[in-house]
Design a protein around this motif. Sequence first.
Motif, short mmCIF file in Angstrom:
data_model
loop_
_atom_site.label_atom_id
_atom_site.label_comp_id
_atom_site.label_asym_id
_atom_site.label_seq_id
_atom_site.Cartn_x
_atom_site.Cartn_y
_atom_site.Cartn_z
N MET A 292 0.80 -1.22 0.00
CA MET A 292 0.00 0.00 0.00
C MET A 292 0.84 1.28 0.00
O MET A 292 0.36 2.33 -0.44
CB MET A 292 -0.95 0.01 1.20
N ALA A 293 2.08 1.19 0.48
CA ALA A 293 2.91 2.40 0.54
C ALA A 293 3.05 3.08 -0.83
O ALA A 293 2.90 4.31 -0.93
CB ALA A 293 4.27 2.07 1.15
N PRO A 294 3.33 2.34 -1.91
CA PRO A 294 3.42 3.03 -3.21
C PRO A 294 2.08 3.37 -3.84
O PRO A 294 2.03 4.16 -4.79
CB PRO A 294 4.18 2.01 -4.09
N LEU A 295 1.00 2.81 -3.32
CA LEU A 295 -0.32 3.07 -3.90
C LEU A 295 -1.06 4.22 -3.26
O LEU A 295 -1.97 4.80 -3.87
CB LEU A 295 -1.20 1.81 -3.77
N ILE A 296 -0.70 4.56 -2.00
CA ILE A 296 -1.54 5.50 -1.26
C ILE A 296 -1.48 6.91 -1.84
O ILE A 296 -2.50 7.60 -1.87
CB ILE A 296 -1.19 5.49 0.25
N GLY A 297 -0.32 7.35 -2.29
CA GLY A 297 -0.24 8.70 -2.84
C GLY A 297 -1.15 8.88 -4.04
O GLY A 297 -1.98 9.80 -4.06
N PRO A 298 -1.03 8.01 -5.06
CA PRO A 298 -1.95 8.13 -6.19
C PRO A 298 -3.42 7.99 -5.80
O PRO A 298 -4.28 8.67 -6.36
CB PRO A 298 -1.51 7.00 -7.12
N ALA A 299 -3.71 7.12 -4.82
CA ALA A 299 -5.10 6.94 -4.40
C ALA A 299 -5.64 8.20 -3.74
O ALA A 299 -6.79 8.60 -3.99
CB ALA A 299 -5.22 5.75 -3.46
N VAL A 300 -4.84 8.83 -2.89
CA VAL A 300 -5.28 10.07 -2.24
C VAL A 300 -5.44 11.19 -3.27
O VAL A 300 -6.40 11.97 -3.22
CB VAL A 300 -4.31 10.46 -1.11
#
Length: 227
Positions: free
Chosen positions: A81-89
């Motif tokens: 989730m660490a690399p996914l959270i920025g784009p998701a936010v």
Amino acid sequence: MRFLFVGDSMTIGRAGDYTWRYRMWQHLNATFGGPYRIVGPRSELYDPAAGAPVSDAYADPAFPDKARKHLAGWGEGWQHMAPLIGPAVTRTKADVLLVSLGLIDLGFYTNSDQTAGNVRAFLAGARAANPSVRAVLLPVIPNSRALADAPFAAECARFNDLLAKAVADLDTPASPLLLASPPEAYDLRADTYDGTHPSPSGEHKLAAAFATAMHQAWGLGGAYEGR
């Protein structure tokens, strides 16, 4: 206000589950004193037969599509989730992250120190996307493996200490962080269906852990009254 659920298999749920996300949606509908949205890039449940997150068979078919949104995955942890959270936010404009991660990391991928490093990377990514984002983080909760595996139990306890330290270190007025208390009286026989994943009563207890933290610290929502 936009809420984003982030988690592993306990959060995505399997075909036929209500999920604790559903319980939180009910709670917010009953207590939140203003407009809100549940956001996320995913909406499916995990289908054991297919071995993939392709099911829309929630236990309550009236659970609306717009409230099924999440960023959770079966077998996915902090490192995923660490690399996914920025784009998701960025995509969802999330204001509040409700995060339940850690067990799968410690069980299969990383030790407690490495997992804590991924927590910090996750929060940095979320804040890069939204400098005022809030987050409620749930520690690793009781599970059957920890009962039978003393070294694993020790890693879970150490990670929970490191998670508390990360919250204390990184909490700011501009981007507040909360460490939720583990669910009270969590009974693996009654509150899970396999020693890990929540049963309906466990779903309520997970939702209550997040709801109580937000209500007591930030005045969001009300006291949890689900059963």
